[in-house]
Write a protein that holds these residues in place. Structure first.
Motif, PDB file in Angstrom:
ATOM      1  N   HIS A 166      12.034  13.946   5.600  1.00 33.22           N
ATOM      2  CA  HIS A 166      11.530  14.859   6.628  1.00 33.22           C
ATOM      3  C   HIS A 166      10.773  14.083   7.704  1.00 33.22           C
ATOM      4  N   TRP A 167       9.495  14.368   7.822  1.00 33.04           N
ATOM      5  CA  TRP A 167       8.654  13.685   8.785  1.00 33.04           C
ATOM      6  C   TRP A 167       7.579  12.927   8.025  1.00 33.04           C
ATOM      7  N   LEU A 168       6.809  12.132   8.756  1.00 31.38           N
ATOM      8  CA  LEU A 168       5.660  11.500   8.107  1.00 31.38           C
ATOM      9  C   LEU A 168       4.637  12.573   7.779  1.00 31.38           C
ATOM     10  N   ARG A 169       3.958  12.415   6.653  1.00 33.57           N
ATOM     11  CA  ARG A 169       2.923  13.386   6.300  1.00 33.57           C
ATOM     12  C   ARG A 169       1.641  13.025   7.044  1.00 33.57           C
ATOM     13  N   PRO A 170       0.765  14.001   7.258  1.00 33.61           N
ATOM     14  CA  PRO A 170      -0.493  13.699   7.947  1.00 33.61           C
ATOM     15  C   PRO A 170      -1.243  12.535   7.287  1.00 33.61           C
ATOM     16  N   LEU A 171      -1.146  12.458   5.958  1.00 33.91           N
ATOM     17  CA  LEU A 171      -1.818  11.376   5.237  1.00 33.91           C
ATOM     18  C   LEU A 171      -1.241  10.004   5.621  1.00 33.91           C
ATOM     19  N   ASP A 172       0.085   9.935   5.720  1.00 35.55           N
ATOM     20  CA  ASP A 172       0.727   8.665   6.111  1.00 35.55           C
ATOM     21  C   ASP A 172       0.301   8.271   7.523  1.00 35.55           C
ATOM     22  N   LEU A 173       0.271   9.263   8.411  1.00 36.96           N
ATOM     23  CA  LEU A 173      -0.103   8.980   9.795  1.00 36.96           C
ATOM     24  C   LEU A 173      -1.541   8.472   9.880  1.00 36.96           C
ATOM     25  N   GLU A 174      -2.419   9.157   9.174  1.00 31.75           N
ATOM     26  CA  GLU A 174      -3.829   8.794   9.222  1.00 31.75           C
ATOM     27  C   GLU A 174      -4.056   7.393   8.639  1.00 31.75           C
ATOM     28  N   PHE A 175      -3.397   7.151   7.530  1.00 32.44           N
ATOM     29  CA  PHE A 175      -3.521   5.851   6.879  1.00 32.44           C
ATOM     30  C   PHE A 175      -3.042   4.725   7.792  1.00 32.44           C
ATOM     31  N   GLN A 198      10.102   6.643  13.609  1.00 33.43           N
ATOM     32  CA  GLN A 198       9.838   5.907  14.855  1.00 33.43           C
ATOM     33  C   GLN A 198       9.249   6.839  15.916  1.00 33.43           C
ATOM     34  N   GLU A 199       9.819   8.047  16.023  1.00 35.73           N
ATOM     35  CA  GLU A 199       9.309   9.019  17.011  1.00 35.73           C
ATOM     36  C   GLU A 199       7.884   9.444  16.676  1.00 35.73           C
ATOM     37  N   ASP A 200       7.671   9.677  15.388  1.00 36.52           N
ATOM     38  CA  ASP A 200       6.360  10.104  14.907  1.00 36.52           C
ATOM     39  C   ASP A 200       5.277   9.074  15.231  1.00 36.52           C
ATOM     40  N   LEU A 201       5.590   7.817  14.947  1.00 33.58           N
ATOM     41  CA  LEU A 201       4.626   6.744  15.195  1.00 33.58           C
ATOM     42  C   LEU A 201       4.324   6.651  16.683  1.00 33.58           C
ATOM     43  N   LYS A 202       5.375   6.762  17.484  1.00 33.43           N
ATOM     44  CA  LYS A 202       5.210   6.680  18.926  1.00 33.43           C
ATOM     45  C   LYS A 202       4.351   7.838  19.423  1.00 33.43           C
ATOM     46  N   ALA A 203       4.693   9.044  18.971  1.00 32.35           N
ATOM     47  CA  ALA A 203       3.980  10.240  19.417  1.00 32.35           C
ATOM     48  C   ALA A 203       2.498  10.170  19.069  1.00 32.35           C
ATOM     49  N   HIS A 204       2.176   9.501  17.975  1.00 33.16           N
ATOM     50  CA  HIS A 204       0.778   9.415  17.561  1.00 33.16           C
ATOM     51  C   HIS A 204       0.110   8.117  18.003  1.00 33.16           C
ATOM     52  N   GLY A 205       0.837   7.329  18.790  1.00 34.76           N
ATOM     53  CA  GLY A 205       0.252   6.094  19.316  1.00 34.76           C
ATOM     54  C   GLY A 205      -0.132   5.087  18.247  1.00 34.76           C
ATOM     55  N   VAL A 238       0.836  -1.196   0.000  1.00 39.04           N
ATOM     56  CA  VAL A 238       0.000   0.000   0.000  1.00 39.04           C
ATOM     57  C   VAL A 238       0.874   1.251   0.000  1.00 39.04           C
ATOM     58  N   GLY A 239       0.448   2.262  -0.734  1.00 42.49           N
ATOM     59  CA  GLY A 239       1.166   3.535  -0.717  1.00 42.49           C
ATOM     60  C   GLY A 239       0.833   4.341  -1.958  1.00 42.49           C
ATOM     61  N   GLN A 240       1.327   5.553  -1.950  1.00 45.65           N
ATOM     62  CA  GLN A 240       1.067   6.450  -3.072  1.00 45.65           C
ATOM     63  C   GLN A 240       1.659   5.870  -4.358  1.00 45.65           C
ATOM     64  N   SER A 241       1.139   6.284  -5.506  1.00 52.22           N
ATOM     65  CA  SER A 241       1.680   5.702  -6.728  1.00 52.22           C
ATOM     66  C   SER A 241       3.081   6.238  -7.006  1.00 52.22           C
ATOM     67  N   TYR A 301       3.441  -0.869   4.150  1.00 51.71           N
ATOM     68  CA  TYR A 301       3.091   0.517   3.847  1.00 51.71           C
ATOM     69  C   TYR A 301       4.320   1.295   3.367  1.00 51.71           C
ATOM     70  N   PHE A 302       4.234   1.870   2.190  1.00 51.06           N
ATOM     71  CA  PHE A 302       5.364   2.575   1.577  1.00 51.06           C
ATOM     72  C   PHE A 302       5.378   4.058   1.950  1.00 51.06           C
ATOM     73  N   VAL A 303       6.427   4.457   2.662  1.00 53.62           N
ATOM     74  CA  VAL A 303       6.584   5.856   3.052  1.00 53.62           C
ATOM     75  C   VAL A 303       7.470   6.540   2.008  1.00 53.62           C
ATOM     76  N   PRO A 304       7.034   7.677   1.458  1.00 55.73           N
ATOM     77  CA  PRO A 304       7.866   8.350   0.455  1.00 55.73           C
ATOM     78  C   PRO A 304       9.185   8.842   1.054  1.00 55.73           C
TER      79      PRO A 304
END
Ligand code: GDP
Ligand code: MG
Length: 296
Positions: A146-155, A188-195, A30-33, A139-142
């Motif tokens: 930088h950081w995860l985008r809000p879209l990646d986090l939400e997905f 890793q920090e981003d994922l943790k911070a967003h639970g 899964v991920g953006q084209s 899940y493919f992160v572009p």
């Protein structure tokens, strides 16, 4: 009386049973084209896990739908049949308005649970229910660095509640080694911070052995992967890789990228655990929720 059980005989029986029935394992990307998902599907099938068995026992399924495409290879190794299916998804997040762009993917995952549930509650159920449930969602992160985008986090937030999510940094060859390490740390920090609980989930470690092994994996997630579907000649050997001006990036070489870690996690070290967590945690909560609904 029970001083000696002869557990070897039991293990033999289990092995014979597995050899007869084989097992099914389903992966979804899964991920953006443009992030290399389709290439990664080919990489998985062409890499060592499936390179040997061509000829009899090799089978390819015609794509199911225009939207999501599944490719199945039956791999026979040491007499054991493994049916590996990888589902490729079209890119999402390409629209200006990306609201609900996860819907088709969430829907597909739930449909497979539903199919399984329907077979399971039949009065005369099959001895072996065909298993199309997604055991692992990559899940493919572009590779922005930088950081995860809000879209990646939400997905990932939504997916991680219903399926085992294994995030990867896509096209890692576009980042320097330092950039890869920093980006990984931030994710890793981003994922943790967003639970957001990606696989392997900390609260599902069974014992201290699990914790030790899984901590090593959690420290390396998301794997910085490179995909390729062409073979090149390197020092007289054929390797899967990407040819660049500066040389060949070998996808199966651990010094070049972390594709080998991804493959080993999915198809070797954690295959059974991914199946167990799918059945005992994700499918189970779907089942409980569905049966509660229908009792109201
Ligand atoms: P998808 O849309 O996510 O399925 O992406 P594709 O697999 O179709 O790949 C899109 C483009 O990126 C193609 O030109 C691929 O050759 C290229 N590509 C795929 N994987 C990689 C990678 O790991 N690194 C680089 N640099 N390019 C890649
Ligand atoms: Mg594609």
């Amino acid at each position: 009386l029970f001083g000696y059980v002869g557990i070897e005989a039991v293990l033999d029986q289990m092995r014979i049973k597995t050899m007869k029935t084989g097992f099914e394992f389903n992966i979804m990307v899964v991920g953006q084209s443009g992030l290399g998902k389709s290439t990664m599907v080919n990489t998985l099938f062409k890499s060592k896990v499936s390179r040997k068995p061509t000829g009899p026992g090799y089978e390819e399924r015609i794509p199911q739908t225009m939207q999501l495409q599944s490719v199945t290879h039956v791999i026979v190794e040491k007499g054991v049949k493994m049916k590996l299916t990888v589902t490729d998804t079209p890119g999402f997040g390409d629209q200006i308005n990306n609201e609900n762009c996860w819907d088709p993917i969430v829907k597909y995952i739930k449909e497979q649970y539903e199919k399984y549930l329907r077979e399971e509650i039949l009065i005369s159920r099959k001895r072996k229910i065909p298993d199309t449930r997604v055991h692992s969602c990559v899940y493919f992160v572009p590779p922005t660095g930088h950081w995860l985008r809000p879209l990646d986090l939400e997905f990932m937030r939504r997916l991680s509640k219903i399926v085992n999510v294994v995030p990867v940094i896509a096209k890692a060859d576009t980042l320097t080694l330092e950039e890869r390490a920093e980006f990984k740390q931030r994710i890793q920090e981003d994922l943790k911070a967003h639970g957001i609980n990606v696989y392997p989930q900390e609260d599902l470690d069974d014992d201290s052995d699990d914790r030790l092994l899984n901590k090593k994996i959690r420290d390396k997630i998301p794997f910085a992967v490179v995909g390729a579907d062409t073979e090149h000649q390197v020092n007289g050997k054929r390797v899967l890789g990407r040819r660049t001006k500066w040389g060949i990036i070998e996808v199966e070489n651990p010094a070049h990228c972390e594709f080998p870690l991804l493959r080993d996690l999915l198809i070797r070290s954690h295959l059974q655990d991914l199946k167990d967590v799918t059945h005992n945690v994700h499918y189970e909560s779907y089942r409980v929720q569905r049966l509660n609904e229908s009792n109201q």
